[in-house]
Scaffold this motif. Structure first.
Motif: not given
Length: 452
Positions: A263-271, A273-293
């Protein structure tokens, strides 16, 4: 070196494994390993001057050290391996692998650097790493998810043996010594997952690298350990997992394909856990759509069963715990558009997060996915009554969305701050077949103390 030619049915499990470790294949695997090599150097250089790392270095009577470390007169190889492993894993920026469920380079490369001599070729280093990853992935394929769910930190448990295997190949050990090396690594292998969120987690990586080197140094004396540590009846698999391991089961697909490519190796952008990488990208997608906390009344984090096992903290108290909390990561992204790396080092998370976190719930309602995927969906319910969702299975940095070599080179240069001349030398060295690891380290050594 003479290797007996026997059918697998006539060999012990350890003999089968040793034969596999001596195997080589053609292909692009060295290119994959070089990318991890570049990322490893970036991570240790980003981390080496942090107070916790320097405190450890000072405890060994060394004022300053150029990372990654080699064993030298003022620093034994096993101590160099420990410091390399601790440093490489301290920020949780290092790579991860799905079958292994651990961090290959923090253990394997940390070990190899510690025993490197002036004659050792970079190509041999990279090939040894490939075989270490292969063992880690294949062992993880047999043992996970049960081993991880049981609470073992696989970076320590499997990583110790993987690092020893890579070391044996790097140093071209004869068959009997390699068997003993694997045996001594297996008898030391350990690490608890509960250390996540504390300095005990990088300690596990350092310990695994150290123990692999200790095993190697023991074997160099001529002393011998049990020669079949992976015996189906009484060996390591039976002891730690109750499994009647059969070496032939992993022989069929050894390097076909290689674990470093699938399955290859995953390389991170931020410090975090890799288990959060997909959720991080999903949250960024929501923010780019204009969603705010501030507009969210409810946030649902969706995972497959067991998909959030490594994300231990729903209500993290410290930044280190926040590395293993998708709640903490999503709050940062929806609040500010991205995470702040310094937030993962704070002694106490902000009160505003603790208040906002009450809006977040988790659910394990996604279907189980292929091992290469980390599916995570985020549903947000807004004050205006609308609902938005985003789902990511293969985030940026995963094997399916891998960073390019040029991107990893750029990241490294941002850390080491080489002159144009030295940087051109560095890139030229990487292209030379007979380049040594020592030549690479010398260029880095010249830069010690620049990026403070």
């Amino acid at each position: 070196m003479t290797v007996n030619v026997l059918n697998n049915s006539e060999k012990t499990n350890t003999e089968i494994l040793v034969d596999l470790l001596y195997r080589k294949v053609e292909g692009r695997l060295l290119e994959d390993a070089e990318k991890v090599f570049l990322n490893y150097l970036t991570v240790v250089w980003q981390t080496k001057d942090l107070p916790e790392v320097q405190d450890l270095v000072s405890s060994y009577g060394i004022k300053r050290a150029g990372f990654p470390l080699k064993g030298a007169e003022n620093l034994t190889p096993e101590r160099a391996a420990f410091l390399n492993g601790f440093t490489a894993h301290f920020l949780d920026l290092d790579d991860a692998q799905a079958h292994f469920r651990g961090h290959p380079s923090a253990v394997i490369m940390s070990t190899l650097f510690a025993v490197t001599t002036p004659e050792d070729k970079l190509e041999d280093f990279l090939w040894a790493f490939i075989q270490g990853v292969e063992l880690a992935g294949k062992f993880g394929w047999v043992l996970n998810p049960a081993m991880a769910l049981q609470g073992w930190h696989t970076t320590g448990m499997i990583g110790t043996i993987a690092a020893a295997a890579a070391l044996g190949i790097y140093k071209k050990l004869p068959v009997q010594q390699l068997k003993s090396l694997l045996s001594l690594a297996a008898t030391q292998a350990s690490g608890l997952q509960i250390e996540a969120g504390s300095n005990g987690k990088p300690f596990n990586a350092g310990m695994a690298a150290r123990d692999a080197v200790n095993a190697y140094l023991f074997c160099q004396t001529g002393l011998q350990a049990d020669l079949d540590p992976f015996s189906a009846k009484h060996g390591w698999f039976k002891t730690v997992a109750g499994i009647d391991f059969q070496g032939a089961a992993i022989a069929e697909n050894w390097l076909k394909p290689a674990e470093i490519e699938d399955p290859g190796l995953w390389i991170k952008q931020h410090p975090f856990c890799s288990a959060a990488m997909s959720g991080y990208d999903a949250a960024k997608e929501l923010y780019q759509r204009g969603i705010r906390a501030r507009e969210c009344t409810r946030v649902i984090l969706h995972f497959p069963v067991g998909g959030d096992h490594a994300l231990r903290f729903k209500q993290p108290r410290t930044g280190k715990e926040g590395k293993f909390s998708l709640e903490y990561i999503v709050w940062q992204v929806l609040n500010d558009g991205d995470v702040h790396d310094q937030y993962f080092a704070v002694a106490k998370v902000k009160a505003e997060f603790s208040k906002w976190q009450k809006r977040i719930v988790r659910t394990n309602d996604l279907p189980l996915a292929e091992i290469t995927a980390r599916p995570t969906k985020i549903t947000v319910e807004l004050k205006n009554g609308q609902t938005e969702t985003a789902m990511v299975s293969f985030p940026l940095g995963s094997a399916q969305q891998a960073f390019k070599r040029t991107e990893l080179l750029w990241k490294l240069r941002q850390q080491v701050l080489m002159s144009d001349h030295n940087w051109q030398q560095f890139k030229l060295l990487l292209t030379r077949k007979n380049c040594t690891v020592a030549q690479i380290l010398q260029l880095l050594k010249d830069r010690v103390g620049v990026n403070k």
